[in-house]
Design a protein around this motif. Structure first.
Motif, PDB file in Angstrom:
ATOM      1  N   PHE A 291       1.053  -0.415  -7.164  1.00  0.00           N
ATOM      2  CA  PHE A 291      -0.480  -0.599  -7.536  1.00  0.00           C
ATOM      3  C   PHE A 291      -0.314  -2.275  -8.098  1.00  0.00           C
ATOM      4  O   PHE A 291      -1.295  -2.716  -7.704  1.00  0.00           O
TER       5      PHE A 291
ATOM      6  N   VAL B 118      -7.673   0.178  -0.362  1.00  0.00           N
ATOM      7  CA  VAL B 118      -6.053   0.684  -0.685  1.00  0.00           C
ATOM      8  C   VAL B 118      -5.759   1.410   0.320  1.00  0.00           C
ATOM      9  O   VAL B 118      -6.426   2.567   0.415  1.00  0.00           O
TER      10      VAL B 118
ATOM     11  N   ILE C  72      -2.119   2.825   2.495  1.00  0.00           N
ATOM     12  CA  ILE C  72      -0.538   3.409   2.490  1.00  0.00           C
ATOM     13  C   ILE C  72       0.401   2.870   3.498  1.00  0.00           C
ATOM     14  O   ILE C  72      -0.049   2.893   4.675  1.00  0.00           O
TER      15      ILE C  72
ATOM     16  N   SER D 286       4.087   4.329  -5.846  1.00  0.00           N
ATOM     17  CA  SER D 286       2.668   3.736  -5.829  1.00  0.00           C
ATOM     18  C   SER D 286       2.650   2.116  -6.489  1.00  0.00           C
ATOM     19  O   SER D 286       2.847   2.154  -7.663  1.00  0.00           O
TER      20      SER D 286
ATOM     21  N   SER E  39       6.458   9.865  -4.089  1.00  0.00           N
ATOM     22  CA  SER E  39       5.176   8.780  -4.086  1.00  0.00           C
ATOM     23  C   SER E  39       5.956   7.473  -4.785  1.00  0.00           C
ATOM     24  O   SER E  39       6.311   7.491  -5.946  1.00  0.00           O
TER      25      SER E  39
ATOM     26  N   SER F 238      -1.518  -3.774  -5.091  1.00  0.00           N
ATOM     27  CA  SER F 238      -2.785  -3.336  -4.729  1.00  0.00           C
ATOM     28  C   SER F 238      -3.853  -4.348  -5.757  1.00  0.00           C
ATOM     29  O   SER F 238      -5.002  -5.059  -5.103  1.00  0.00           O
TER      30      SER F 238
ATOM     31  N   HIS G  25       1.481   2.568  -1.825  1.00  0.00           N
ATOM     32  CA  HIS G  25      -0.075   1.871  -1.733  1.00  0.00           C
ATOM     33  C   HIS G  25       0.157   0.490  -1.470  1.00  0.00           C
ATOM     34  O   HIS G  25       0.848  -0.444  -1.962  1.00  0.00           O
TER      35      HIS G  25
END
Length: 402
Positions: free
Chosen positions: A10, A53, A55, A8, A6, A13, A98
């Motif tokens: 963010f 949000v 992926i 991420s 993963s 985002s 993300h």
């Protein structure tokens, strides 16, 4: 099945929602400037676009991670030189990142149900149902053949002299009936032998599960062709702790009528614990928003265009770039089509600094449907030295299709 790492990101985002806050702030300031006694007779614009949000799926290819741009015929196409299309079994390492995205007309998942299973072909319940059906068939056939044996007992056999003096050979009806019964019981002995059936069921040991079954249904307010789902299954084991398993599943066509999905993942770690499941739907590599998508915010078309313009400028400071179609907001006619050749018309269009299509170049001969779709298309505007500007853009609707 393959494990995924993963990633991420963010901050990307958060930047998207910060831009959204600026968009909403500008809109609020404009509304505040309107006099309270003014009356607006225009209908309230629809908020059918969602900022959410999602992926991006990336797979390792020649020492680098490439974005998965499409999935069809159990192959994932990668955004890499020569655009390889690999069976998912060859995707050794996968990342999901993300990212803030735009999409319209949210899809609707029903409640997602899960159950554990064993084996690589079918679970115990399905195996038992098949065995029961075969047993019923075998029992019926044995009954019919036994009735044939009983009925043959009163029939004539061998050569018989008829009243007119002729001789007729009736054969051996009883022997034939018994032979048919013996042949059946020999060929289907395992099904007609209770002891053998009991032994077969012992093959299903009472061990721990190693497969997952996911059941749900999905619908779309507008037609969508060639859709596929990417699932992220978060699991945990005593030996390895938490990890993610990524899978791809073709869905096909979607519409207002709910379509049932039945997904089975075998070769999972024995005795795994299910933590969570995320389902993401795509068409031509573009993620479609659904009721499963987190952090949604409803936008009007104008707000979405303003967001695209702000994102274009903030993400490319000081650069000069041409206008670019926002394929994530592709018109419904493209989403519903399976015929890319119907849209193969290279065109020149005029796009303003906000991403609106102002007009199609006068020298172009455009079929009516193509013109309607072009006018419905949204653009990320051109920028010069980091500033959004009006421009001419080259566009071919066929480019939506991977």
């Amino acid at each position: 099945m393959f494990n995924a790492r993963s990633s991420s990101y963010f901050p990307k985002s958060q930047r998207g929602f910060a831009l959204l806050g600026l968009t909403v702030g500008l809109a609020s300031a404009s509304l505040a400037a309107v006099k309270t006694h003014s009356v607006n007779s225009q209908p309230t614009p629809e908020r059918d676009i969602r900022l959410f949000v999602g992926i991006d799926i990336k797979a390792l290819w020649q020492d680098e991670f490439a974005t998965v741009t499409d999935y069809t015929n159990q192959r994932a196409r990668l955004d890499a030189p020569n655009r390889p299309a690999l069976p998912t079994s060859r995707l050794e390492r996968v990342q999901f990142i993300h990212a803030t995205k735009l999409s319209s007309n949210p899809l609707e998942f029903s409640e997602v149900e899960t159950e554990f299973a064993k084996g690589t072909a079918q679970d115990l319940g399905e195996w038992m149902r098949r065995q029961s059906a075969l047993q019923s068939y075998a029992d019926d056939q044995v009954n019919i053949l036994n009735q044939g044996v009983a009925a043959s007992a009163g029939k004539p056999s061998g050569e018989q002299v008829q009243p007119d003096g002729s001789v007729v050979d009736f054969g051996d009806p009883t022997g034939d009936a018994v032979q048919n019964l013996n042949n059946f019981t020999t060929n289907f002995g395992d099904l007609t032998n209770p002891g053998a059936r009991a032994g077969d069921s012992d093959d299903w040991n009472e061990g721990e599960h190693d497969a997952l079954i996911i059941k749900t249904s999905i619908s779309s307010p507008h037609a969508v062709a060639d859709a596929y789902v990417v699932g992220i299954v978060r699991i945990k084991t005593r030996e390895d702790g938490p990890s993610d398993v990524v899978f791809f599943q073709e869905i096909g066509s979607l519409g207002p009528t709910a379509k049932k999905l039945h997904i089975r993942k075998d070769n999972m770690p024995t005795g795994f614990e299910l933590v969570d499941i995320d389902l993401h739907v795509y068409r031509e590599g573009q993620e479609l928003v659904s009721n499963q998508s987190p952090k949604q915010f409803a936008l009007t078309r104008d707000e979405a265009l303003e967001y695209l313009a702000l994102e274009r400028v903030s993400g490319n400071r000081g650069m000069t770039l041409p206008a670019k179609p926002a394929w994530s907001l592709a018109p419904s006619a493209l989403l519903a089509s399976e015929r890319p050749g119907d849209f193969d018309f290279p065109l020149t269009v005029h796009v303003d600094a906000k991403g609106h299509v102002i007009k199609i170049d006068e020298t172009s001969i455009v079929p009516g449907q193509i013109g309607e779709i072009i006018n419905d298309l949204m653009f990320m505007p051109a920028i010069e030295n980091g500033v959004a500007v009006s421009s001419q853009a080259q566009v071919n609707l066929r480019d939506f299709f991977q």
